[in-house]
Each structure stands twice: as structure tokens, then as C-alpha cells.
Design a protein around this motif. Structure first.
Motif: not given
Ligand code: FES
Length: 574
Positions: A252-260, A280-285
Motif C-alpha cells: 500500500p505505501s507505493r499506492i497511498l501517496t499524497p497525489a493519490a 474516512h479518507m483523512t483517517a486512511i491518509a
């Protein structure tokens, strides 16, 4: 793909003091389930089983798991399902949100503790997918999301109905005396007639589309109805892809970037999505070490039009979006605003996936960028002395006339007070007043329930009032509509300014200026602050999960995650 010493069943051995014995014992017990040596040599793909008798949205999970298993086996892996907590929205008291973080802990720890090389996260109902993605971000094992998909619509006496925007609308008609007991009971039997998640742009639909935009789901996966056979084919492809991700080390760390995350927020704004999508997206980020810049989201909102014509902001339902092409036509319209080089679970970029999507065809659900449903994105971020750490309003679902409004506050001190007085004919309230609900936030309620949709007082509803300005530190269901300011931070229960409002104070909302002001002088507020006392402790607050939640939960602007689960941020969304 070969099995090294840290893959498959050899991974994460139970500590018995002798690694060889631990593996011998593990394999021996696995054989008790009928596995052969050849099975046990394969990469292991875990599949979360969130089926539950208390989760109508997850009725199809067993069939999805079977399809995922086929895909895993075709890909050369060993599929192993395992149970986790399941959160069925309408069954949990006081609110499912109180348990999202608990589910994320359960899911993360089971991913981490079991000998898995990848995991397929099967979820759907509002809190489940966020909890699973939070877990995946923290565990950082190859992970791929598969949602259960939306319900199909039904009809009542010729009128098309869907959960749960129409639940609220019809209940509002019942409260206003337009429907009788027998009619509202008939409506109740026709709102939710298939398996799947709520089929309007509620939280489940919003999160599904954001998850696909984020890159954590195979392309096209968000909008397929729960009961459509294509969802089973997608499940099979998801299983096969999970095996490949294990081999590629696509964590996931390769996918979950600020741009994503910026892509996901763009989609949230363009779909007129649920305000819960923001939390929820804030929590995931946050789990990925990324802070979300609320003002950046507001800037995005000013340049991102609402394109999707779905209830509650529009007219259609998720099955219509599916027939219109799902997320692809939305991404196509947003293309110049997206970060197209973000990696997705397919191993290809978002731009490559978009290029590979079927061509556009005539449809009326996703508007062209130049002819939007609304010029500005669905959610505006508000600031002011009433919300120093921010508040939000879903402007696409509000009455336009109330977006700039000043009125007299009518304060409710908590959910019990609201229930006791809102329908009292003696309540002094007028249509231009501002209904204020407090002590309904992450610690106050507790769990920040979806109580922000404060009902119109019955006597005003009967007089035909359809919308009023309402303000709270609660959340709101994505299926709801109205001029409703939510997520006021800090919340009243920790002494935020909402705690200081008194009935009769003037409040001014100015959405074009993004301002929310309590029109009371600072000296008066200082005196009220000095006299303020925190609310009495909740029953059961001295022990167990509730104590951990109350000790640790953060405010809305940080996604309401527990402090102990969030690493210090190392990046911020644009
Ligand atoms: Fe599960 Fe609405 S009740 S998504």
C-alpha cells in the motif's frame, strides 16, 4: 513465484523456541483442514470474511469469497479466508463509527499476525471499507479492496425508491402528516430490496468510488451492483491479482501517496459525495503518514464541479452510474485535474487504466465538465470563531438560499435533549432560526453519530418547512440533504466554542466566504468559557473499548482516528 523463508506458511512463525518445530506444527494443523503439501507451498492470500447476520450490505460476501478463491487458485496461490469484525450500519449502538477504529485494529492485527503474502479486503457497508484501508495502510502488506457493491432500486406505487435518501424523504413526509402509518410501513418494505450497499451517493458509494480513484481497487470495481454477475467476475480477477501483487511486492505505501489522496478527494468533490468520505479518507491518509490539508481540499472544491447526477444531490442511483460507465467517465472529465501517474493495485497507473477503459457513450448521469450539476464541488470547508479547526457543509445538498444566512440559535445540549424537545409544540423556534446540536462529536456522543441531520421541528415540518440551517459537531449520513454544517472542531465536549453558544445568540453562515461566525463579543465568550464544565462521563466510560476510544480519539479534522494508531505525518496532501 518461489517461496523464500519469509513467505507463505513459513512466514511469521508462532514462537515455540524452535523454528523447524513451529513450521512442522503449523503444517500439521493445516493438514487437519485437508491441505496437501503442494497447497501449503503456495503464496497465501488472506480474504477477510465480513459476512454477518447483522450486516445486510454484506449478504453476498460468501459468494464473493468463493469467486476470489477461484482467482487466487488460478493465480497459483492458496486462498485462506479469515473472519474480522463486521459493521452493519443500522444495527450498532450508539453508532457504527464508535467501532470503525476497533475494526481497523482487528483487521490490521490479523493481517500482520497471520502468515499472509497478500490480502483481499471484502467490505462494503459504510465503516468497513475505511477500517480495512486504514488497516492495510498500517500493515503495509500487499492489499486489494473488493466492495460488495450497491443495491438495486425498487419502487413504491410507481415511484422509484432507494436507500436511504428516499428513506429520509418519505419519513419527512410521514412526520409532516403527508403519509399515514400504513403507507410509511409499505414504503419501509420497498426501500431496500436486494443485497448490497445503499444505492445513492451515500458513504458506501462515495468510499467505493474514492477507493477506486485512490488506486486500491481494480478499475471499474466501484459501481457494479451487488447482484450483477460482473461483480463475481471482478472478484475472481481481484483474487488472481492479489497473488501477482504478492510476487511484485506491491504494498500500500507505493499506492497511498499524497497525489493519490488528492485524486480521491477530487472524486469526492465531483461526485457530490458523502461528507464522511472526508473523515474516512483523512483517517486512511493519516495511517500512511499523510496529513490532509482541509484548506487545500476547499481550494480543490472551488475548481472541481459536481458532475454526477445522483441522489441526494441529483436524481439518479448507483445502478444508473454503473450503466453510464462507473468511475471512468468521471475520471475522464476530471482528467486535467488528476495525478495520472499514480500507481494502482493493477500495477499500472491511473492514467493507463483510464486509457484502457471502454470509450465514452451517450449518457445523462455524468455531466460534461463544462455543463456541471454545480460549478463548485460538493463540500466547502468553513472557518471562524465557532469552528477554529474547521467545519464543513455539503453545499450541493443544501437549499441555496440558506448558504448565506444569519439567524437566532436554538441550542440542544445533546442527543437526549434533542429527542426530548425537538417535537415539543412549546419549543420556541421559527423557520429562520439556526438549530445547534452539541456534545455529538467523537468524544461527546460518543463516536460522532450521524445526528447532524437534525430533524425539522415537527410543528415547522407540518407548516411546510423543508430546510433550516443546522450546525453540529456530529456527522451526517451521506444519504441526507439540507443546509447542515457538520464536523465542527474542536467539538463541544472538549470545550470547543460550540459549547459556549446560548439560545438567542446570533450565528452567521457565509458559504461563499467560507465563514461561520458566532456573533458574540469575545469578553462574553471568555466569561462563558471560564464557567464551562465538561459534560458528565458516559456510562461505561471507565473501562474497555469505550475508555480507549475516549482517551485516544482525535477530532474530525484528523479523521477521528486513535492517536496511538497514527504515525507522525511526513507529508501533506496538495
Ligand atoms: Fe450499509 Fe447503507 S446500510 S451502506
Amino acid at each position: 513465484m518461489g517461496n523464500g523463508h519469509d513467505t507463505g506458511l513459513r512466514k511469521g512463525l508462532t514462537h515455540y523456541g524452535d523454528a523447524g518445530f513451529s513450521l512442522f506444527l503449523r503444517k500439521s494443523f493445516a493438514k487437519a483442514m485437508g491441505y496437501s503439501d503442494a497447497d501449503l507451498d503456495r503464496p497465501v492470500v488472506g480474504i477477510t470474511n465480513t459476512a454477518s447476520g447483522f450486516n445486510n450490505c454484506h449478504q453476498t460476501v460468501p459468494a464473493l469469497i468463493e469467486a476470489v478463491k477461484r482467482g487466487v487458485m488460478y493465480g497459483g496461490g492458496l486462498p485462506v479466508e479469515f473472519p474480522t469484525i463486521s459493521l452493519g450500519e443500522p444495527y450498532l449502538a450508539p453508532t457504527s463509527m464508535l467501532f470503525r477504529n476497533l475494526m481497523s485494529i482487528d483487521t490490521e492485527e490479523m493481517i500482520r499476525a497471520h502468515p499472509l503474502d497478500a490480502v483481499v479486503l471484502v467490505g462494503g457497508c459504510d465503516k468497513t471499507v475505511p477500517a480495512q484501508l486504514m488497516a492495510a495502510a498500517s500493515a503495509n502488506l500487499p492489499a486489494i479492496s473488493l466492495v460488495t457493491g450497491p443495491m438495486m432500486t425498487s419502487s413504491w406505487r410507481g415511484e422509484r425508491l432507494g436507500a436511504c435518501t428516499d428513506c429520509r424523504r418519505q419519513w419527512g413526509r410521514f412526520r409532516a402528516g403527508e403519509l399515514d402509518e400504513a403507507e410509511i410501513a409499505e414504503v419501509g418494505g420497498t426501500l431496500s430490496t436486494t443485497a448490497g450497499t445503499c444505492m445513492v451517493m451515500g458513504t458506501a458509494s462515495t468510499i467505493a468510488l474514492m477507493t477506486e480513484a485512490l488506486g486500491m481497487m481494480l478499475a471499474g470495481g466501484a459501481a457494479i451492483p451487488a447482484v450483477n454477475a460482473e461483480r463475481l467476475r471482478l472478484a475472481e480477477a481481484t483474487g488472481a491479482r492479489a497473488v501477482a501483487m504478492a510476487g511484485e511486492g506491491l504494498v500500500p505505501s507505493r499506492i497511498l501517496t499524497p497525489a493519490a489522496f488528492a485524486n480521491a478527494f477530487r472524486v469526492l468533490l465531483a461526485i457530490g459525495g458523502s461528507t464522511n468520505g472526508l473523515i474516512h479518507m483523512t483517517a486512511i491518509a493519516g495511517r500512511a503518514g499523510i496529513a490532509v490539508d482541509l484548506d487545500g481540499i476547499d481550494r480543490m472544491g472551488r475548481e472541481t464541479p459536481v458532475l454526477v447526477d445522483l441522489k441526494p444531490s441529483g436524481a439518479h442511483y448507483m445502478e444508473d452510474l454503473y450503466k453510464a460507465g462507473g468511475l471512468a467517465p468521471i475520471l475522464r472529465e476530471l482528467r486535467p485535474l488528476l495525478n495520472l501517474d499514480c500507481l494502482t493495485v493493477s500495477g499500472r497507473t491511473l492514467g493507463a487504466e483510464l486509457d484502457a477503459a471502454p470509450p465514452a457513450w451517450p449518457q445523462t448521469v455524468v455531466r460534461p465538465f463544462a455543463e456541471p450539476l454545480a460549478r463548485e464541488g460538493g463540500i466547502a470547508v468553513l472557518r471562524g470563531n465557532l469552528a477554529p479547526d474547521g467545519a464543513i457543509i455539503k453545499q450541493s445538498a443544501a437549499s441555496p438560499a440558506l448558504l448565506t444566512h444569519e439567524g437566532r440559535a436554538v441550542v440542544f445540549d445533546g442527543l437526549d435533549d434533542l429527542a426530548r424537545r425537538i417535537d415539543d409544540d412549546a419549543l420556541e423556534v421559527a423557520p429562520e432560526d439556526v438549530l445547534v446540536l452539541r456534545n455529538a462529536g467523537p468524544k461527546g456522543a460518543p463516536g460522532m453519530p450521524e445526528s447532524g441531520y437534525v430533524p425539522i421541528p415537527r410543528k415547522l415540518a407540518r407548516a411546510g418547512v423543508k430546510d433550516m440551517l443546522r450546525i453540529s459537531d456530529a456527522r451526517m449520513s451521506g444519504t441526507a440533504f439540507g443546509a447542515i454544517v457538520l464536523h465542527v472542531a474542536p467539538e463541544a465536549a472538549v470545550g470547543g466554542p460550540l459549547a459556549l453558544v446560548e439560545t438567542g445568540d446570533r450565528i452567521r453562515l457565509d458559504v461563499p466566504r467560507r465563514a461561520l461566525a458566532l456573533l458574540v463579543d469575545e469578553e462574553t465568550l471568555a466569561a462563558r468559557r471560564a464557567a464551562w464544565r465538561p459534560p458528565a462521563p458516559h456510562p461505561g466510560a471507565e473501562r474497555g473499548w469505550l475508555k480507549l476510544h475516549l482517551d485516544q480519539v482525535g477530532q474530525a479534522d484528523t479523521g477521528c482516528d486513535l492517536d496511538v494508531l497514527r504515525p507522525p505525518p511526513t507529508a501533506t496532501t496538495p
